[in-house]
Design a protein around this motif. Structure first.
Motif, mmCIF file in Angstrom:
data_model
loop_
_atom_site.group_PDB
_atom_site.id
_atom_site.type_symbol
_atom_site.label_atom_id
_atom_site.label_comp_id
_atom_site.label_asym_id
_atom_site.label_seq_id
_atom_site.Cartn_x
_atom_site.Cartn_y
_atom_site.Cartn_z
ATOM 1 N N THR A 102 0.835 -1.203 0.000
ATOM 2 C CA THR A 102 0.000 0.000 0.000
ATOM 3 C C THR A 102 0.870 1.254 0.000
ATOM 4 O O THR A 102 0.567 2.238 -0.687
ATOM 5 N N ALA A 103 1.957 1.215 0.764
ATOM 6 C CA ALA A 103 2.830 2.388 0.888
ATOM 7 C C ALA A 103 3.510 2.750 -0.423
ATOM 8 O O ALA A 103 3.882 3.913 -0.623
ATOM 9 N N ILE A 104 3.690 1.777 -1.319
ATOM 10 C CA ILE A 104 4.374 2.068 -2.594
ATOM 11 C C ILE A 104 3.412 2.005 -3.782
ATOM 12 O O ILE A 104 3.837 2.142 -4.927
ATOM 13 N N ALA A 105 2.120 1.800 -3.514
ATOM 14 C CA ALA A 105 1.136 1.698 -4.596
ATOM 15 C C ALA A 105 1.023 3.041 -5.326
ATOM 16 O O ALA A 105 0.871 4.086 -4.680
ATOM 17 N N PRO A 106 1.049 3.027 -6.667
ATOM 18 C CA PRO A 106 1.062 4.301 -7.398
ATOM 19 C C PRO A 106 -0.309 4.932 -7.605
ATOM 20 O O PRO A 106 -0.393 6.142 -7.842
ATOM 21 N N THR A 107 -1.396 4.144 -7.554
ATOM 22 C CA THR A 107 -2.718 4.679 -7.856
ATOM 23 C C THR A 107 -3.719 4.304 -6.766
ATOM 24 O O THR A 107 -3.462 3.424 -5.942
ATOM 25 N N ILE A 159 -3.517 6.578 20.705
ATOM 26 C CA ILE A 159 -2.124 6.903 20.368
ATOM 27 C C ILE A 159 -1.817 6.658 18.890
ATOM 28 O O ILE A 159 -1.280 7.531 18.206
ATOM 29 N N GLY A 160 -2.157 5.449 18.394
ATOM 30 C CA GLY A 160 -1.741 5.064 17.050
ATOM 31 C C GLY A 160 -2.248 5.993 15.968
ATOM 32 O O GLY A 160 -1.457 6.509 15.151
ATOM 33 N N LEU A 161 -3.564 6.241 15.935
ATOM 34 C CA LEU A 161 -4.136 7.097 14.902
ATOM 35 C C LEU A 161 -3.671 8.549 15.019
ATOM 36 O O LEU A 161 -3.220 9.132 14.019
ATOM 37 N N PRO A 162 -3.744 9.181 16.210
ATOM 38 C CA PRO A 162 -3.257 10.569 16.295
ATOM 39 C C PRO A 162 -1.772 10.692 15.948
ATOM 40 O O PRO A 162 -1.375 11.631 15.254
ATOM 41 N N LEU A 163 -0.937 9.754 16.415
ATOM 42 C CA LEU A 163 0.491 9.832 16.141
ATOM 43 C C LEU A 163 0.768 9.638 14.653
ATOM 44 O O LEU A 163 1.578 10.359 14.057
ATOM 45 N N GLY A 164 0.101 8.660 14.038
ATOM 46 C CA GLY A 164 0.284 8.442 12.608
ATOM 47 C C GLY A 164 -0.142 9.644 11.792
ATOM 48 O O GLY A 164 0.525 10.026 10.813
ATOM 49 N N GLY A 169 2.562 14.542 8.484
ATOM 50 C CA GLY A 169 2.901 15.902 8.084
ATOM 51 C C GLY A 169 4.348 16.036 7.651
ATOM 52 O O GLY A 169 4.649 16.349 6.495
ATOM 53 N N PRO A 170 5.304 15.764 8.552
ATOM 54 C CA PRO A 170 6.717 15.918 8.169
ATOM 55 C C PRO A 170 7.259 14.800 7.289
ATOM 56 O O PRO A 170 8.192 15.031 6.509
ATOM 57 N N PHE A 171 6.734 13.585 7.394
ATOM 58 C CA PHE A 171 7.334 12.442 6.693
ATOM 59 C C PHE A 171 6.513 11.923 5.507
ATOM 60 O O PHE A 171 7.043 11.172 4.689
ATOM 61 N N GLY A 172 5.238 12.253 5.439
ATOM 62 C CA GLY A 172 4.401 11.772 4.350
ATOM 63 C C GLY A 172 3.628 10.514 4.731
ATOM 64 O O GLY A 172 4.084 9.707 5.545
ATOM 65 N N TRP A 173 2.451 10.352 4.133
ATOM 66 C CA TRP A 173 1.582 9.233 4.501
ATOM 67 C C TRP A 173 2.191 7.886 4.127
ATOM 68 O O TRP A 173 1.977 6.891 4.816
ATOM 69 N N ARG A 174 2.971 7.846 3.036
ATOM 70 C CA ARG A 174 3.545 6.569 2.608
ATOM 71 C C ARG A 174 4.568 6.067 3.635
ATOM 72 O O ARG A 174 4.635 4.856 3.908
ATOM 73 N N TRP A 175 5.328 6.949 4.211
ATOM 74 C CA TRP A 175 6.314 6.542 5.226
ATOM 75 C C TRP A 175 5.583 5.992 6.454
ATOM 76 O O TRP A 175 5.994 4.973 7.018
ATOM 77 N N VAL A 176 4.487 6.652 6.855
ATOM 78 C CA VAL A 176 3.733 6.196 8.026
ATOM 79 C C VAL A 176 3.142 4.811 7.780
ATOM 80 O O VAL A 176 3.287 3.891 8.602
ATOM 81 N N VAL A 177 2.495 4.616 6.628
ATOM 82 C CA VAL A 177 1.871 3.330 6.319
ATOM 83 C C VAL A 177 2.924 2.237 6.195
ATOM 84 O O VAL A 177 2.748 1.115 6.685
ATOM 85 N N GLY A 178 4.040 2.545 5.540
ATOM 86 C CA GLY A 178 5.117 1.550 5.414
ATOM 87 C C GLY A 178 5.694 1.139 6.754
ATOM 88 O O GLY A 178 6.030 -0.039 6.970
ATOM 89 N N THR A 179 5.811 2.093 7.682
ATOM 90 C CA THR A 179 6.310 1.772 9.015
ATOM 91 C C THR A 179 5.359 0.848 9.756
ATOM 92 O O THR A 179 5.782 -0.105 10.434
ATOM 93 N N VAL A 180 4.066 1.090 9.626
ATOM 94 C CA VAL A 180 3.071 0.211 10.244
ATOM 95 C C VAL A 180 3.179 -1.198 9.665
ATOM 96 O O VAL A 180 3.134 -2.202 10.390
ATOM 97 N N GLY A 181 3.359 -1.302 8.350
ATOM 98 C CA GLY A 181 3.510 -2.618 7.726
ATOM 99 C C GLY A 181 4.741 -3.350 8.225
ATOM 100 O O GLY A 181 4.681 -4.553 8.537
ATOM 101 N N ALA A 182 5.853 -2.653 8.327
ATOM 102 C CA ALA A 182 7.081 -3.281 8.825
ATOM 103 C C ALA A 182 6.928 -3.722 10.273
ATOM 104 O O ALA A 182 7.416 -4.792 10.675
ATOM 105 N N ALA A 183 6.224 -2.922 11.074
ATOM 106 C CA ALA A 183 6.005 -3.294 12.480
ATOM 107 C C ALA A 183 5.177 -4.569 12.583
ATOM 108 O O ALA A 183 5.413 -5.411 13.471
ATOM 109 N N MET A 184 4.229 -4.772 11.682
ATOM 110 C CA MET A 184 3.411 -5.980 11.738
ATOM 111 C C MET A 184 4.214 -7.214 11.314
ATOM 112 O O MET A 184 4.023 -8.299 11.869
#
Length: 404
Positions: A102-107, A159-164, A169-184
């Motif tokens: 999802t984090a690298i999906a183009p569309t 915590i999870g939703l507000p922090l994500g 803002g500073p890192f972009g939504w793709r970085w946040v989603v990718g981090t969640v995927g790696a954590a799982m």
């Protein structure tokens, strides 16, 4: 001459409450629910990046719930002969890898496709999670075990939703989603290494399938519980317009009001774990009935900001208690052979109730206006409480099995 002595009977110690596996399960639950809710917090960023309206991004949450509702029972049946820790780890891997995609999906369409895969893994994970958690607890402490695991979703909302959302803002939504995927994926590896194995494979005897005597208690309890959740989500989905138009609060007050709700929910979760399992059915009915009262009083005292804050805190407290009490009771009435199916039924019905909540709330507002939403939710909650009371009168039948 040999004298015979009577040896004292050994004192059987009460099995210790094992925290480590439950905390690991709560860790996994935290990430899955954070992922489920993230699009709600990332609407503007995802919409701008993918070139779609925010409403289409919000649709990802609804489609997620529907996918979970449709796929959970078939996937649970397909994996019923697997050991529970293996199912948990595998489903978390599917969640993690699809989230990285999802984090690298183009569309938008590819994002939606990867979210569908993740939702299927989410449903399978949750169909096993609470049943397995209950099986790890000593007799009489299954409700406490479930409440420990459900701390994960509470923390995800607090915590999870507000922090994500903030980090996007500073890192972009793709970085946040990718981090969640790696954590799982990391969580899946931890589950494989550290969770205790089942004593036996999850085999359901063929002669019992489809006609278990406790099935109607499980399905009835799940449906009635979903009715209470529908009432909650019908109101909660529209809490922002209710706050500003119905309760005369400023737009800036909505965030702090939701924080009060989340903190009270965490407290309610802790209270539910302190309720002994033998009192759980009475506590469940009381919680749903009080939820109906809270909605009714909110409808009457909505012009008092102080009363609104106190009632929203009560609402959050009750909502925090509801899922563990309901899930503990529904799983508790299931026979051992039907317990895994009960977990799948709970996940399916709950997600369909969540998905329907926003739709029902919107229909009530369109047909009768915003001021009718709370009274309708109060009536629906009351029907749920009455139904649970009638159903739970049959709780202690000869076919009802104790919690594992």
């Amino acid at each position: 001459m040999t004298s015979c002595q009577t040896l004292p009977e050994p004192v059987l110690a009460t099995p210790a409450f094992s925290w480590r596996p439950l905390l690991l399960l709560a860790f996994g639950a935290f990430w899955t629910v954070t992922l489920e809710m993230l699009p709600a917090g990332l609407l503007p960023a995802m919409g701008a990046d993918l070139g779609v309206r925010p409403s289409r991004v919000g649709l990802l949450v609804t489609v997620w719930a529907l996918t979970v509702g449709i796929t959970t029972v078939p996937l649970s049946r397909a994996t019923r002969r697997w050991r529970r820790p293996s199912v948990l780890a595998m489903s978390l891997v599917v969640l993690g890898l699809s989230t990285v995609l999802t984090a690298i999906a183009p569309t938008y369409l590819t994002v939606a496709a990867t979210r569908l895969i993740a939702a299927a893994g989410h449903g399978l994970f949750w169909s096993v999670l609470l049943v397995y958690a209950a099986s790890l607890a000593p007799e009489g402490l299954a409700g406490r075990a479930i409440s420990v695991v459900l701390a994960g979703p509470i923390l995800a909302s607090v915590i999870g939703l507000p922090l994500g959302t903030w980090l996007a803002g500073p890192f972009g939504w793709r970085w946040v989603v990718g981090t969640v995927g790696a954590a799982m994926v990391l969580g899946a590896l931890m589950l494989v290494r550290l969770l205790p194995d089942d004593d036996v494979p999850r085999v359901v005897p063929a002669e019992r399938e489809g006609r278990d005597p406790t099935a109607y208690l499980v399905i009835g309890g799940a449906l009635l519980g979903a009715l209470a959740l529908l009432a909650h989500f019908a109101v909660f989905t529209f809490v922002a317009p209710l706050s500003t138009q119905g309760w005369n609060l400023s737009a800036d007050s909505v965030g702090p009001l939701l924080l009060v709700f989340g903190i009270a929910g965490a407290a309610g979760l802790g209270l539910s774990g302190a309720v002994p399992d033998r009192f759980g059915q009475h506590a469940l009915i009381a919680v749903v009935a009080l939820l109906a009262v809270t909605f009714a009083v909110l409808a009457c005292l909505g012009d008092s900001p102080a009363a609104v804050r106190g009632l929203v805190a009560a609402w959050g407290l009750l909502l925090g208690m509801l899922p563990p009490l309901l899930q503990g009771q529904v799983i508790g009435v299931a026979s051992p052979e039907f317990r895994d199916a009960a977990g799948a039924i709970l996940v399916t019905v709950f997600n369909l109730g969540i998905a329907a909540g926003a739709v029902v709330g919107g229909q009530v507002i369109d047909l009768w206006g915003l001021d009718r939403l709370l009274p309708v939710a109060a009536v629906v909650s009351l029907l749920s409480a009455v139904g649970l009371g009638l159903l739970m009168r049959q709780r202690l039948t000869p076919t009802t099995a104790p919690m594992p």
